[in-house]
Enzyme design. Structure first.
Site, PDB file in Angstrom:
ATOM      1  N   GLY A  59      29.170  20.132  -3.257  1.00 52.89           N
ATOM      2  CA  GLY A  59      28.702  20.825  -2.062  1.00 52.89           C
ATOM      3  C   GLY A  59      27.679  19.922  -1.386  1.00 52.89           C
ATOM      4  N   ALA A  60      27.851  19.692  -0.085  1.00 49.74           N
ATOM      5  CA  ALA A  60      27.079  18.643   0.593  1.00 49.74           C
ATOM      6  C   ALA A  60      25.550  18.757   0.415  1.00 49.74           C
ATOM      7  CB  ALA A  60      27.464  18.608   2.072  1.00 49.74           C
ATOM      8  N   ASP A 226      30.781  18.980   5.452  1.00 52.46           N
ATOM      9  CA  ASP A 226      30.261  17.833   4.700  1.00 52.46           C
ATOM     10  C   ASP A 226      29.687  16.760   5.613  1.00 52.46           C
ATOM     11  OD1 ASP A 226      32.177  19.138   2.687  1.00 52.46           O
ATOM     12  OD2 ASP A 226      30.957  17.732   1.540  1.00 52.46           O
ATOM     13  N   ASN A 236      35.278  18.737   6.265  1.00 55.94           N
ATOM     14  CA  ASN A 236      35.012  19.744   5.230  1.00 55.94           C
ATOM     15  C   ASN A 236      36.181  19.687   4.240  1.00 55.94           C
ATOM     16  OD1 ASN A 236      33.308  21.898   4.205  1.00 55.94           O
ATOM     17  ND2 ASN A 236      34.945  23.302   4.747  1.00 55.94           N
ATOM     18  N   LYS A 237      36.110  20.493   3.223  1.00 56.75           N
ATOM     19  CA  LYS A 237      37.118  20.493   2.155  1.00 56.75           C
ATOM     20  C   LYS A 237      38.538  20.505   2.711  1.00 56.75           C
ATOM     21  CE  LYS A 237      36.631  20.126  -1.271  1.00 56.75           C
ATOM     22  NZ  LYS A 237      36.748  18.779  -1.891  1.00 56.75           N
TER      23      LYS A 237
END
Ligand code: MRU
Length: 318
Positions: A59-60, A226, A236-237
């Site tokens: 997680g960023a 992110d 992002n993911k």
């Protein structure tokens, strides 16, 4: 630490902390949740880097906080600080919070500075969650991807923080949680956090989102980030871009909730964001596989980006 030691509100220091007596950076092992609540002790900056790379902590914002503590640990141990910083910076490529945190620690890698950075990051989450809650209407049914909760931010959460704030204001009916192949951050971590917070939720296969949107089951999509480029393109993911395309098709707003530590003004647009490629064995150990861990959602598919400074709509002036 046993399961019962975790309160519904995961305390920031239960997720990541620096123990000067040792010294060590202690991380809640996110790979083993929700089945086992186990901590990992890192005795050097290199061990913290390994923990980030292997996703003990992920997680960023949480990666950034862990790296800050890692540099403080290196200073306490008298390690070569330039080497420690390089090793930590190389641990994962996409989340800009990592280099942001190391830059913030560079001139004074003191434990208290790392703790202040951690406190401030959690405070940013609380602030942006309050702004994001304004985007919900009574009875809102949300969909989220990956885990952007307390675990991912070292306390409170970004997208999950927004869900929490909306729930507390009586605006949230329930959350659909993408399982988030291949590492299941949604099915393992977001579902676990929502369960602890008593927020109604259902885990769905990532591929179920389209038909559930078509069936009118989703009012808004909320994700973390992110890295956000200057024009609002957002990494992002993997799977977030698919959701954004689906949401646009079904005229459902997709909101990105992330602290300004995730914004990278040095990158003009998403094409400059480094995308992590992870071990193909995370997808399948039996056949050839390809495992890009993030994707970039173009700014045009994002209804608003919410930071601790407020709700930003295009054109972005973050
Ligand atoms: O590979 P991960 O689990 O580190 O990826 C995490 C995400 O993509 C999150 O959505 C993002 O970091 C935001 S966390 C507040």
């Amino acid at each position: 630490m046993g399961r019962g030691d975790l309160s519904p509100e995961l305390a920031p220091e239960q997720i990541v902390r620096l123990e000067e007596d040792g010294p060590a950076v202690v991380l809640l092992d996110q790979r083993r949740l929700p089945d086992e609540v186990v901590e990992v002790r890192c005795a050097s900056a290199a061990e913290v880097a390994t923990a980030i790379r292997t996703m003990v902590v992920r997680g960023a914002p949480a990666i950034g906080v862990a790296a800050a503590y890692g540099l403080a640990l290196a200073a306490l141990r008298g390690e070569d600080l330039a080497e420690a910083e390089r090793t930590l910076a190389a641990s994962r490529p996409t989340a800009v919070n990592l280099s942001w945190a190391l830059a913030a620690m560079h001139d004074d890698p003191a434990p208290e500075r790392a703790r202040a950075l951690h406190r401030e990051e959690v405070e940013r989450c609380r602030q942006m969650a309050a702004y994001a809650a304004e985007l919900f209407r009574p009875g809102s049914r949300a969909l989220t991807h990956c885990n952007a909760g307390g675990l991912a931010t070292a306390g409170y959460g970004s997208a999950v923080g927004a869900l929490r704030a909306a729930w507390e204001r009586g605006l949230l009916e329930r959350v659909l949680v993408d399982e988030t192949r291949p590492l299941l951050q949604g099915a393992r971590l977001t579902a676990w956090e929502l369960e602890q917070l008593a927020i109604p939720h259902a885990v769905i296969a990532d591929s179920a989102a389209a038909s559930l949107m078509a069936g009118g089951e989703v009012d808004l999509v909320v994700t973390g980030a992110d890295r956000i480029a200057a024009n609002g393109d957002t990494a992002n993911k993997i799977g977030t871009y698919s959701l954004a395309v689906l949401a646009a098709h079904h005229r459902i707003p997709l909101y990105v909730v992330a602290p300004t530590s995730t914004v990278d003004l040095a990158i003009a647009d998403g094409s400059g964001i480094p995308i992590e490629e992870r071990d193909p064995a995370e997808v399948t150990g039996r056949f050839a596989a390809w495992n890009p861990a993030f994707d970039v959602t173009p700014a045009g598919l994002i209804a608003a980006i919410v930071t601790e400074r407020g709700v930003h709509r295009p054109p972005y002036e973050l």
